[in-house]
Design a protein around this motif. Structure first.
Motif, PDB file in Angstrom:
ATOM      1  N   ALA A 121       0.818  -1.223   0.000  1.00 52.35           N
ATOM      2  CA  ALA A 121       0.000   0.000   0.000  1.00 52.35           C
ATOM      3  C   ALA A 121       0.850   1.271   0.000  1.00 52.35           C
ATOM      4  CB  ALA A 121      -0.919  -0.018   1.213  1.00 52.35           C
ATOM      5  N   ASN A 122       1.852   1.321   0.876  1.00 57.69           N
ATOM      6  CA  ASN A 122       2.630   2.563   0.975  1.00 57.69           C
ATOM      7  C   ASN A 122       3.369   2.851  -0.327  1.00 57.69           C
ATOM      8  OD1 ASN A 122       1.857   1.934   3.641  1.00 57.69           O
ATOM      9  ND2 ASN A 122       3.554   3.075   4.492  1.00 57.69           N
ATOM     10  N   GLN A 123       4.043   1.817  -0.852  1.00 61.88           N
ATOM     11  CA  GLN A 123       4.853   2.064  -2.054  1.00 61.88           C
ATOM     12  C   GLN A 123       3.960   2.391  -3.259  1.00 61.88           C
ATOM     13  OE1 GLN A 123       8.970  -0.108  -1.639  1.00 61.88           O
ATOM     14  NE2 GLN A 123       7.413  -1.663  -1.886  1.00 61.88           N
ATOM     15  N   ALA A 124       2.846   1.651  -3.406  1.00 58.89           N
ATOM     16  CA  ALA A 124       1.989   1.891  -4.583  1.00 58.89           C
ATOM     17  C   ALA A 124       1.379   3.295  -4.525  1.00 58.89           C
ATOM     18  CB  ALA A 124       0.892   0.824  -4.669  1.00 58.89           C
ATOM     19  N   THR A 125       0.883   3.699  -3.353  1.00 60.57           N
ATOM     20  CA  THR A 125       0.244   5.032  -3.286  1.00 60.57           C
ATOM     21  C   THR A 125       1.273   6.155  -3.372  1.00 60.57           C
ATOM     22  OG1 THR A 125       0.291   4.932  -0.869  1.00 60.57           O
ATOM     23  CG2 THR A 125      -1.781   4.301  -1.954  1.00 60.57           C
ATOM     24  N   ALA A 126       2.489   5.920  -2.852  1.00 61.99           N
ATOM     25  CA  ALA A 126       3.517   6.967  -2.947  1.00 61.99           C
ATOM     26  C   ALA A 126       3.944   7.149  -4.400  1.00 61.99           C
ATOM     27  CB  ALA A 126       4.718   6.601  -2.074  1.00 61.99           C
ATOM     28  N   LEU A 127       4.021   6.047  -5.147  1.00 63.58           N
ATOM     29  CA  LEU A 127       4.488   6.149  -6.536  1.00 63.58           C
ATOM     30  C   LEU A 127       3.429   6.745  -7.451  1.00 63.58           C
ATOM     31  CD1 LEU A 127       6.513   2.833  -6.807  1.00 63.58           C
ATOM     32  CD2 LEU A 127       7.401   5.161  -7.011  1.00 63.58           C
ATOM     33  N   THR A 128       2.161   6.417  -7.222  1.00 70.06           N
ATOM     34  CA  THR A 128       1.115   6.952  -8.117  1.00 70.06           C
ATOM     35  C   THR A 128       0.422   8.160  -7.482  1.00 70.06           C
ATOM     36  OG1 THR A 128      -0.668   5.526  -7.280  1.00 70.06           O
ATOM     37  CG2 THR A 128       0.701   4.626  -9.051  1.00 70.06           C
ATOM     38  N   ARG A 129       0.902   8.586  -6.312  1.00 73.19           N
ATOM     39  CA  ARG A 129       0.352   9.736  -5.580  1.00 73.19           C
ATOM     40  C   ARG A 129      -1.166   9.610  -5.444  1.00 73.19           C
ATOM     41  NH1 ARG A 129       4.524  14.470  -7.362  1.00 73.19           N
ATOM     42  NH2 ARG A 129       3.819  15.394  -5.430  1.00 73.19           N
ATOM     43  N   SER A 130      -1.567   8.454  -4.922  1.00 69.26           N
ATOM     44  CA  SER A 130      -2.994   8.134  -4.789  1.00 69.26           C
ATOM     45  C   SER A 130      -3.394   7.962  -3.333  1.00 69.26           C
ATOM     46  CB  SER A 130      -3.303   6.816  -5.509  1.00 69.26           C
ATOM     47  OG  SER A 130      -2.951   6.917  -6.862  1.00 69.26           O
ATOM     48  N   GLY A 131      -4.730   7.973  -3.097  1.00 68.01           N
ATOM     49  CA  GLY A 131      -5.277   7.703  -1.771  1.00 68.01           C
ATOM     50  C   GLY A 131      -5.682   6.233  -1.646  1.00 68.01           C
ATOM     51  N   TYR A 132      -6.274   5.897  -0.479  1.00 71.06           N
ATOM     52  CA  TYR A 132      -6.690   4.507  -0.241  1.00 71.06           C
ATOM     53  C   TYR A 132      -7.705   4.027  -1.285  1.00 71.06           C
ATOM     54  CZ  TYR A 132      -4.369   4.722   4.278  1.00 71.06           C
ATOM     55  OH  TYR A 132      -3.429   4.839   5.268  1.00 71.06           O
ATOM     56  N   GLY A 133      -8.531   4.961  -1.804  1.00 68.94           N
ATOM     57  CA  GLY A 133      -9.556   4.575  -2.789  1.00 68.94           C
ATOM     58  C   GLY A 133      -8.945   3.861  -3.987  1.00 68.94           C
ATOM     59  N   ALA A 134      -7.770   4.332  -4.431  1.00 67.85           N
ATOM     60  CA  ALA A 134      -7.126   3.740  -5.608  1.00 67.85           C
ATOM     61  C   ALA A 134      -6.588   2.341  -5.314  1.00 67.85           C
ATOM     62  CB  ALA A 134      -5.995   4.645  -6.094  1.00 67.85           C
ATOM     63  N   LEU A 135      -6.441   1.996  -4.033  1.00 63.78           N
ATOM     64  CA  LEU A 135      -6.020   0.631  -3.691  1.00 63.78           C
ATOM     65  C   LEU A 135      -7.206  -0.328  -3.745  1.00 63.78           C
ATOM     66  CD1 LEU A 135      -3.729   1.427  -0.606  1.00 63.78           C
ATOM     67  CD2 LEU A 135      -2.963   0.837  -2.920  1.00 63.78           C
ATOM     68  N   ARG A 136      -8.425   0.243  -3.640  1.00 60.49           N
ATOM     69  CA  ARG A 136      -9.640  -0.597  -3.669  1.00 60.49           C
ATOM     70  C   ARG A 136     -10.170  -0.758  -5.087  1.00 60.49           C
ATOM     71  NH1 ARG A 136     -11.441   2.420   1.294  1.00 60.49           N
ATOM     72  NH2 ARG A 136     -12.439   3.930  -0.062  1.00 60.49           N
ATOM     73  N   ASP A 137     -10.103   0.348  -5.873  1.00 59.93           N
ATOM     74  CA  ASP A 137     -10.721   0.341  -7.200  1.00 59.93           C
ATOM     75  C   ASP A 137      -9.815  -0.359  -8.206  1.00 59.93           C
ATOM     76  OD1 ASP A 137     -12.619   1.871  -5.982  1.00 59.93           O
ATOM     77  OD2 ASP A 137     -11.807   3.787  -6.708  1.00 59.93           O
ATOM     78  N   ALA A 176     -11.221  -1.376   3.339  1.00 62.48           N
ATOM     79  CA  ALA A 176     -12.616  -0.972   3.077  1.00 62.48           C
ATOM     80  C   ALA A 176     -13.056   0.137   4.031  1.00 62.48           C
ATOM     81  CB  ALA A 176     -13.538  -2.182   3.205  1.00 62.48           C
ATOM     82  N   GLY A 177     -12.443   0.203   5.218  1.00 65.69           N
ATOM     83  CA  GLY A 177     -12.840   1.217   6.203  1.00 65.69           C
ATOM     84  C   GLY A 177     -12.027   2.503   6.099  1.00 65.69           C
ATOM     85  N   GLN A 178     -11.041   2.544   5.214  1.00 67.27           N
ATOM     86  CA  GLN A 178     -10.179   3.730   5.104  1.00 67.27           C
ATOM     87  C   GLN A 178     -10.831   4.751   4.154  1.00 67.27           C
ATOM     88  OE1 GLN A 178      -8.300   3.285   7.654  1.00 67.27           O
ATOM     89  NE2 GLN A 178      -6.262   3.399   6.811  1.00 67.27           N
ATOM     90  N   PRO A 179     -10.703   6.042   4.436  1.00 68.93           N
ATOM     91  CA  PRO A 179     -11.289   7.045   3.550  1.00 68.93           C
ATOM     92  C   PRO A 179     -10.621   7.038   2.170  1.00 68.93           C
ATOM     93  CG  PRO A 179      -9.901   8.084   5.206  1.00 68.93           C
ATOM     94  CD  PRO A 179      -9.948   6.624   5.550  1.00 68.93           C
ATOM     95  N   ALA A 180     -11.408   7.178   1.105  1.00 66.18           N
ATOM     96  CA  ALA A 180     -10.868   7.077  -0.259  1.00 66.18           C
ATOM     97  C   ALA A 180      -9.722   8.059  -0.484  1.00 66.18           C
ATOM     98  CB  ALA A 180     -11.983   7.305  -1.271  1.00 66.18           C
ATOM     99  N   ASP A 181      -9.819   9.248   0.136  1.00 67.28           N
ATOM    100  CA  ASP A 181      -8.773  10.247  -0.111  1.00 67.28           C
ATOM    101  C   ASP A 181      -7.733  10.283   1.015  1.00 67.28           C
ATOM    102  OD1 ASP A 181     -10.394  11.239   1.794  1.00 67.28           O
ATOM    103  OD2 ASP A 181     -10.725  13.203   0.875  1.00 67.28           O
ATOM    104  N   GLY A 182      -7.732   9.257   1.915  1.00 60.98           N
ATOM    105  CA  GLY A 182      -6.704   9.187   2.972  1.00 60.98           C
ATOM    106  C   GLY A 182      -5.359   8.784   2.357  1.00 60.98           C
ATOM    107  N   TRP A 183      -4.285   9.244   2.986  1.00 64.09           N
ATOM    108  CA  TRP A 183      -2.938   8.991   2.453  1.00 64.09           C
ATOM    109  C   TRP A 183      -2.138   8.089   3.376  1.00 64.09           C
ATOM    110  CZ3 TRP A 183      -0.716  14.489   0.918  1.00 64.09           C
ATOM    111  CH2 TRP A 183      -1.508  15.031  -0.098  1.00 64.09           C
TER     112      TRP A 183
END
Ligand SMILES: NC(=O)C1=CN([C@@H]2O[C@H](COP(=O)(O)OP(=O)(O)OC[C@H]3O[C@@H](n4cnc5c(N)ncnc54)[C@H](OP(=O)(O)O)[C@@H]3O)[C@@H](O)[C@H]2O)C=CC1
Ligand SMILES: CC(C)(CO)C(=O)C(=O)O
Length: 241
Positions: A121-137, A176-183
């Motif tokens: 999660a940390n590496q994928a969101t840091a590289l694509t500059r995304s929130g938790y939502g992008a890990l779910r979708d 699933a419980g994390q906010p879509a725009d949380g970092w």
């Protein structure tokens, strides 16, 4: 201990005067190694294993912190079947402080589970500059997370840790419980131009892969890219010839 990994040695120097025989130390640092580092520095102390999870705290300016999920600490001895006196003491202290906790029976497995989450999660969101939502979708960030996690499962197996699809499913439940725009904390570091904890995540998977002859190309690429981002940031703040 609740500092970033690159501040740990300095923070341990500051802590030294406070550590006596039997001082109990919890480390919320991500990764698999901070407890060993602390125990080596303070052999007189009792360093419990600990992970911090299911939170979405985010700095707001110099002093503020924003959050929607308060999260909890999972901590204890490697085996908590029969909790030790120090574990019971820390449970009470955390209750007094109003902090949620559990003491899982198998803390080594819990540490590896959290490691798996952070590597993905940390590496994928840091590289694509995304929130938790992008890990779910469905999409690139999620695919990258799953590829990074897959390599953790492979090295865990040869390290004797049984991490499998059920553990990935348990992360999906937390997600699933994390906010879509949380970092994640690593995305926060990248956005703020701070050094990342890449050596605790992709760097560790690559080292373990090398040790066991297992290819870890996704984590190798993530580690290069994340180190490259920090280096690029340093170049922006240092005059170039
Ligand atoms: N953020 C999260 O959601 C989660 C983070 N973690 C892990 O927890 C650890 C801490 O992360 P995080 O809280 O996000 O990091 P932050 O950078 O937000 O906070 C670290 C704090 O440590 C302070 N600090 C650094 N050196 C010292 C020192 N010598 N003495 C006292 N304080 C010091 C820093 O002070 P200053 O502000 O002055 O620089 C800063 O306030 C990391 O390993 C992270 O991976 C684990 C789970 C979740
Ligand atoms: C699990 C997660 C992603 C948030 O609780 C975390 O540990 C982090 O942001 O470093």
């Amino acid at each position: 201990m609740a500092v970033k990994s690159h501040h740990l040695d300095e923070a341990l120097d500051d802590l030294a005067p406070l550590v006596g025989d039997g001082t109990v130390i919890l480390s919320v640092l991500n990764g698999l190694t901070s407890e060993d580092t602390i125990a080596a520095r303070f052999p007189q102390a009792h360093v419990l294993l600990c992970i911090a999870l299911a939170m979405d705290a985010r700095r707001d300016g110099e002093r503020g912190v924003l959050w929607t999920q308060v999260g909890r600490l999972d901590f204890g001895e490697a085996d908590n079947t029969d909790p030790s006196a120090d574990v019971l003491r820390v449970q009470k202290a955390l209750d007094r402080a109003g902090l949620a906790w559990t003491t899982p029976v198998d803390m080594r497995h819990a540490m590896w589970w959290k490691f798996m989450v952070n590597v993905g999660a940390n590496q994928a969101t840091a590289l694509t500059r995304s929130g938790y939502g992008a890990l779910r979708d469905p999409g690139g960030t999620r695919d990258l997370m799953l590829a990074l996690i897959h390599e953790v499962l492979a090295v865990a197996a040869v390290e004797g840790v049984a991490l499998d699809a059920e553990d990935v499913a348990r992360w999906e439940q937390v997600l699933a419980g994390q906010p879509a725009d949380g970092w994640t904390s690593m995305r926060q570091d990248v956005e703020a131009g701070r050094t990342t904890e890449v050596d605790l995540f992709g760097g560790t998977v690559v080292d373990l892969g090398r040790k066991h002859g297992i290819a870890t190309p996704y984590n190798q690429a993530a580690a290069w890219a994340l180190r490259g981002l920090t280096e690029a940031g340093a170049r922006l703040t240092t005059p170039q010839r």
